[in-house]
Design an enzyme around this catalytic site. Structure first.
Site: not given
Ligand code: IPM
Ligand code: MG
Length: 371
Positions: A143, A194, A227, A251, A255
């Site tokens: 990032y 990884k 992975d 990240d 999700d």
């Molecule tokens: C998260 C989001 C952020 C990230 C975005 C909005 C920049 O996806 O907090 O997971 O990628 O960190």
């Molecule tokens: Mg995210």
């Protein structure tokens, strides 16, 4: 009586609607509590800040963020800002908060409420009772690494570059947080990286191994390829307790973990800095893991639970109000058990409600729990 200064940054899209439900709970606690009061101030971040000030967050808002006892953040972004200059894109506001306040430890707990075990796309037996925590490094790696650019080559072709960089210190301080958290849970840490492909992965494995030996030999540590971790999360998520990982893998994996709880609309997060050497206090920002959901924004359809649960995390981790945090979590569980559902977690036989009704129901459940 203690007064806590909260900075509310609702941002864009559904962030505005879900933050309103947090304000409802803040008002409830201010009325109810004789232990602490909340003083709130609100500012702009993301696309709305760009529209107003030409930047994704102003220096003045950053100064407020720096001074706050905790920041509650909504969401940023949307197609409206797809073509703004890269450095001013809505996400830049969030990334600046994380980086400038050095909020390196991002806690993303994925808990499957019993009432929602059938709302997940995974089978009930796979997710029922799930309680895992993803600890994501938040201020380094892909990032923020430099160079980060798109350059035009001599032949006219373009080349995009992102750089993944980590130092011993960055990995070590995160690993310590992970071991501390695991000790209060089921005492198990998986480090996901990884190391078979990336030099940073080798460093992660080596540093976490060393930190484990020196700092937390009592905690069980396993290394897992990122992975494989993604696959195991779908196959058997309950094998995990705490997953410690870098910014980019965290990240993605968070999700994925969110869907095990039924919906991305359920997952809160806490981003913490290092404790101040004098006061022991950490800078902190609390945000739902979901984004601004432009497709449903402004329609009162959003699930406010992730933002409300993020506020509960603020009570727990920044404001020394664990009892109140438990009450908020209990109120959420009670409302879900009563059958109320926003669209994202709707199921046959349940009652579909909007953002405000869900927020009001949680406030009413809190009222009942504290009566
Ligand atoms: C998260 C989001 C952020 C990230 C975005 C909005 C920049 O996806 O907090 O997971 O990628 O960190
Ligand atoms: Mg995210």
């Amino acid at each position: 009586m203690a007064t806590f200064n909260l900075l509310l940054l609702p941002g864009d899209g559904i962030g505005v609607e879900t933050m309103a439900e947090v304000e409802r709970l803040i008002a409830f606690f201010n009325k109810k509590s004789n232990k602490a009061q909340f003083a709130t101030s609100t500012d702009l971040v993301g696309g709305v800040a760009y529209d107003t000030h030409g930047v994704a967050i102003t220096d003045a808002a950053m100064a407020k963020a720096d001074a706050a006892d905790a920041i509650i953040f909504g969401a940023v972004g949307g197609p409206k800002w797809d073509s703004v200059p890269y450095e001013h894109r809505p996400e830049a506001g969030l990334l600046r908060l994380r980086k400038d306040l050095d909020l390196f430890a991002n806690l993303r707990p994925a808990i499957c409420y019993p009432a929602l075990a059938d709302a997940s796309t995974l089978k009930r037996e796979v997710v029922e009772g799930l309680d895992i925590l993803i600890l994501r490094e938040l201020t380094g790696g892909t990032y923020f690494g430099e160079p980060k650019e798109i350059v035009t080559l001599e032949n006219g072709e373009k080349r995009g570059v992102d750089t993944t960089v980590y130092t011993t210190r960055e990995i070590d301080r995160l690993a310590r947080v992970g071991f501390d958290l695991a000790r209060k849970r089921r005492n198990k840490v998986h480090m996901a990286a990884k190391w078979n492909v990336m030099r940073t992965g080798v460093l992660w494995r080596d540093v976490v191994t060393a930190t484990h030996k020196a700092y937390a030999p009592d905690v069980t540590l396993e290394h897992i390829l990122a992975d494989n971790c993604a696959m195991q999360l779908i196959r058997n998520p309950k094998q995990f307790d705490v997953i410690v990982t870098d910014n980019l893998f965290g990240d993605v994996l968070s999700d994925e973990a969110a869907m095990m709880t039924g919906s991305l609309g359920m997952l809160p997060s806490a981003s913490l800095g290092a404790p101040d050497p004098k006061t022991g206090k950490r800078k902190s920002l609390y945000e739902p893991v979901h984004g601004s959901a432009p497709d449903i924004a402004g329609q009162g359809l959003a699930n406010p639970i992730a933002t409300i649960a993020s506020f509960a995390m603020a009570l727990r981790y920044s404001l020394d109000m664990a009892k109140e945090a438990d009450l908020v979590d209990q109120a959420i569980a009670d409302v879900l058990a009563s059958g109320l559902r926003t669209g994202d977690i709707m199921q046959p036989g349940m009652t579909k409600v909007g953002t405000t009704e869900m927020g009001k129901a949680i406030a009413a459940a809190l009222e009942k729990l504290t009566a």
